[in-house]
Design a protein around this motif. Structure first.
Motif, PDB file in Angstrom:
ATOM      1  N   PHE A 177       0.831  -1.202   0.000  1.00 10.26           N
ATOM      2  CA  PHE A 177       0.000   0.000   0.000  1.00 10.26           C
ATOM      3  C   PHE A 177       0.872   1.260   0.000  1.00 10.26           C
ATOM      4  CE2 PHE A 177      -2.790   3.041   2.382  1.00 10.26           C
ATOM      5  CZ  PHE A 177      -3.784   3.156   1.416  1.00 10.26           C
ATOM      6  N   SER A 178       1.881   1.286   0.852  1.00 12.32           N
ATOM      7  CA  SER A 178       2.751   2.459   0.972  1.00 12.32           C
ATOM      8  C   SER A 178       3.594   2.679  -0.278  1.00 12.32           C
ATOM      9  CB  SER A 178       3.659   2.297   2.196  1.00 12.32           C
ATOM     10  OG  SER A 178       2.868   2.191   3.366  1.00 12.32           O
ATOM     11  N   ASN A 179       4.022   1.589  -0.908  1.00 11.07           N
ATOM     12  CA  ASN A 179       4.765   1.679  -2.163  1.00 11.07           C
ATOM     13  C   ASN A 179       3.921   2.378  -3.227  1.00 11.07           C
ATOM     14  OD1 ASN A 179       7.038   1.067  -3.881  1.00 11.07           O
ATOM     15  ND2 ASN A 179       5.892  -0.661  -4.686  1.00 11.07           N
ATOM     16  N   ALA A 180       2.663   1.971  -3.318  1.00  8.11           N
ATOM     17  CA  ALA A 180       1.760   2.589  -4.308  1.00  8.11           C
ATOM     18  C   ALA A 180       1.505   4.051  -3.976  1.00  8.11           C
ATOM     19  CB  ALA A 180       0.453   1.801  -4.374  1.00  8.11           C
ATOM     20  N   LEU A 181       1.336   4.369  -2.683  1.00  7.06           N
ATOM     21  CA  LEU A 181       1.112   5.770  -2.300  1.00  7.06           C
ATOM     22  C   LEU A 181       2.332   6.642  -2.600  1.00  7.06           C
ATOM     23  CD1 LEU A 181      -0.773   5.469   1.113  1.00  7.06           C
ATOM     24  CD2 LEU A 181      -1.718   6.172  -1.099  1.00  7.06           C
ATOM     25  N   ALA A 182       3.523   6.103  -2.353  1.00  5.53           N
ATOM     26  CA  ALA A 182       4.744   6.867  -2.656  1.00  5.53           C
ATOM     27  C   ALA A 182       4.841   7.131  -4.156  1.00  5.53           C
ATOM     28  CB  ALA A 182       5.976   6.121  -2.148  1.00  5.53           C
ATOM     29  N   LYS A 183       4.531   6.119  -4.954  1.00  4.93           N
ATOM     30  CA  LYS A 183       4.543   6.298  -6.410  1.00  4.93           C
ATOM     31  C   LYS A 183       3.532   7.355  -6.829  1.00  4.93           C
ATOM     32  CE  LYS A 183       6.128   1.656  -7.598  1.00  4.93           C
ATOM     33  NZ  LYS A 183       5.750   0.369  -8.213  1.00  4.93           N
ATOM     34  N   LYS A 184       2.331   7.299  -6.268  1.00  7.52           N
ATOM     35  CA  LYS A 184       1.285   8.275  -6.614  1.00  7.52           C
ATOM     36  C   LYS A 184       1.712   9.686  -6.212  1.00  7.52           C
ATOM     37  CE  LYS A 184      -3.655   9.082  -6.557  1.00  7.52           C
ATOM     38  NZ  LYS A 184      -3.870   8.999  -7.990  1.00  7.52           N
ATOM     39  N   SER A 185       2.495   9.787  -5.144  1.00  6.34           N
ATOM     40  CA  SER A 185       2.977  11.088  -4.671  1.00  6.34           C
ATOM     41  C   SER A 185       4.176  11.592  -5.470  1.00  6.34           C
ATOM     42  CB  SER A 185       3.365  10.992  -3.193  1.00  6.34           C
ATOM     43  OG  SER A 185       2.247  10.665  -2.409  1.00  6.34           O
ATOM     44  N   GLY A 186       4.645  10.792  -6.439  1.00  7.97           N
ATOM     45  CA  GLY A 186       5.768  11.200  -7.273  1.00  7.97           C
ATOM     46  C   GLY A 186       7.124  10.915  -6.651  1.00  7.97           C
ATOM     47  N   ILE A 187       7.152  10.114  -5.608  1.00  7.06           N
ATOM     48  CA  ILE A 187       8.418   9.775  -4.958  1.00  7.06           C
ATOM     49  C   ILE A 187       8.828   8.396  -5.458  1.00  7.06           C
ATOM     50  CG2 ILE A 187       9.619   9.500  -2.762  1.00  7.06           C
ATOM     51  CD1 ILE A 187       7.475  11.280  -1.498  1.00  7.06           C
ATOM     52  N   TYR A 188       9.361   8.381  -6.674  1.00  2.36           N
ATOM     53  CA  TYR A 188       9.734   7.130  -7.323  1.00  2.36           C
ATOM     54  C   TYR A 188      10.545   7.444  -8.568  1.00  2.36           C
ATOM     55  CZ  TYR A 188       9.266   2.456  -9.335  1.00  2.36           C
ATOM     56  OH  TYR A 188       9.533   1.212  -9.838  1.00  2.36           O
ATOM     57  N   ALA A 189      11.562   6.638  -8.839  1.00  2.00           N
ATOM     58  CA  ALA A 189      12.355   6.783 -10.066  1.00  2.00           C
ATOM     59  C   ALA A 189      11.967   5.644 -10.995  1.00  2.00           C
ATOM     60  CB  ALA A 189      13.841   6.736  -9.765  1.00  2.00           C
ATOM     61  N   GLY A 190      11.366   5.961 -12.087  1.00  2.00           N
ATOM     62  CA  GLY A 190      10.951   4.940 -13.041  1.00  2.00           C
ATOM     63  C   GLY A 190       9.534   5.190 -13.518  1.00  2.00           C
ATOM     64  N   LYS A 191       9.098   4.307 -14.385  1.00  2.00           N
ATOM     65  CA  LYS A 191       7.754   4.426 -14.945  1.00  2.00           C
ATOM     66  C   LYS A 191       6.729   3.881 -13.965  1.00  2.00           C
ATOM     67  CE  LYS A 191       9.242   3.946 -19.722  1.00  2.00           C
ATOM     68  NZ  LYS A 191       9.196   3.111 -20.924  1.00  2.00           N
ATOM     69  N   VAL A 192       5.581   4.536 -13.928  1.00  2.00           N
ATOM     70  CA  VAL A 192       4.476   4.091 -13.090  1.00  2.00           C
ATOM     71  C   VAL A 192       3.234   4.029 -13.963  1.00  2.00           C
ATOM     72  CG1 VAL A 192       3.004   4.643 -11.107  1.00  2.00           C
ATOM     73  CG2 VAL A 192       5.450   5.152 -11.020  1.00  2.00           C
ATOM     74  N   ASP A 193       2.572   2.882 -13.979  1.00  2.00           N
ATOM     75  CA  ASP A 193       1.291   2.750 -14.656  1.00  2.00           C
ATOM     76  C   ASP A 193       0.239   3.287 -13.687  1.00  2.00           C
ATOM     77  OD1 ASP A 193      -1.276   1.768 -15.447  1.00  2.00           O
ATOM     78  OD2 ASP A 193      -0.298   0.223 -16.658  1.00  2.00           O
ATOM     79  N   ALA A 194      -0.219   4.515 -13.925  1.00  2.00           N
ATOM     80  CA  ALA A 194      -1.111   5.205 -12.989  1.00  2.00           C
ATOM     81  C   ALA A 194      -2.392   4.416 -12.724  1.00  2.00           C
ATOM     82  CB  ALA A 194      -1.446   6.598 -13.518  1.00  2.00           C
ATOM     83  N   GLU A 195      -2.936   3.804 -13.755  1.00  2.00           N
ATOM     84  CA  GLU A 195      -4.172   3.036 -13.595  1.00  2.00           C
ATOM     85  C   GLU A 195      -3.965   1.829 -12.679  1.00  2.00           C
ATOM     86  OE1 GLU A 195      -6.810   1.129 -16.900  1.00  2.00           O
ATOM     87  OE2 GLU A 195      -6.612   3.290 -17.313  1.00  2.00           O
ATOM     88  N   ASP A 196      -2.906   1.066 -12.925  1.00  2.00           N
ATOM     89  CA  ASP A 196      -2.590  -0.084 -12.073  1.00  2.00           C
ATOM     90  C   ASP A 196      -2.285   0.365 -10.650  1.00  2.00           C
ATOM     91  OD1 ASP A 196      -2.951  -1.880 -14.136  1.00  2.00           O
ATOM     92  OD2 ASP A 196      -0.809  -2.230 -14.471  1.00  2.00           O
TER      93      ASP A 196
END
Length: 169
Positions: free
Chosen positions: A115-134
């Motif tokens: 859950f926290s991994n997905a929230l960090a990605k949604k918050s833009g704290i991630y290096a790499g591609k993120v499939d926003a829908e997934d």
């Protein structure tokens, strides 16, 4: 990478604390280590690229391809490292897979980290591609599995970048 790991660890700890789980500090460690294979893989790629550059006098791959290689191979490297370090099975499970929920154990480290991994990605704290829908689907499922209300979600994500900035310097 480190900022992302600190964000995931911080939120995983907070998720479990806010839902009444007893070992929220273990979730912090699990979140910090969930991508432990990435720096190891990156180091290996950098060394290989250095050697190839010396021999062939040109760059090997561009940064986008470099990140894709790391994304594809870091999990088995991280699991091997976590097992070698003899980390607890609950933490090894978070390194093995941080994008699937354990529906049988609501307050598990794996659920908090996913859950926290997905929230960090949604918050833009991630290096790499993120499939926003997934990623949004992972968040929605996590809210249901863990039992996260709108108020708790706002508390977890409010000022996330500011809360983790400085913790990794």
């Amino acid at each position: 990478l480190w900022e992302h790991s600190v964000a995931v660890g911080t939120m995983a700890r907070d998720v479990l604390a806010l839902t009444g789980a007893t070992d929220s500090e273990g979730a912090y460690l699990a979140g910090l280590l969930h991508d432990v294979g990435k720096p190891v893989t990156a180091t290996m790629l950098l060394e290989l690229e250095r050697q190839l550059t010396e021999v062939y006098q040109r760059n090997w791959i561009d940064s986008g391809e470099w990140l894709e290689v790391i994304a594809r191979v870091h999990r088995p490297v991280g699991v091997a490292l976590a097992e070698r370090w003899q980390l607890p099975p609950a933490i090894v499970a978070c390194v093995r897979e941080s994008q699937e929920y354990d529906k049988g154990e609501r307050n598990s480290f794996a659920n908090a980290v996913c859950f926290s991994n997905a929230l960090a990605k949604k918050s833009g704290i991630y290096a790499g591609k993120v499939d926003a829908e997934d990623n949004d689907a992972i968040i929605m499922i996590g809210r249901s599995v863990i039992g996260i209300s709108d108020d708790i979600l706002r508390t977890l994500t409010k000022g996330l970048r500011e809360r983790v900035t400085g913790l990794y310097d």
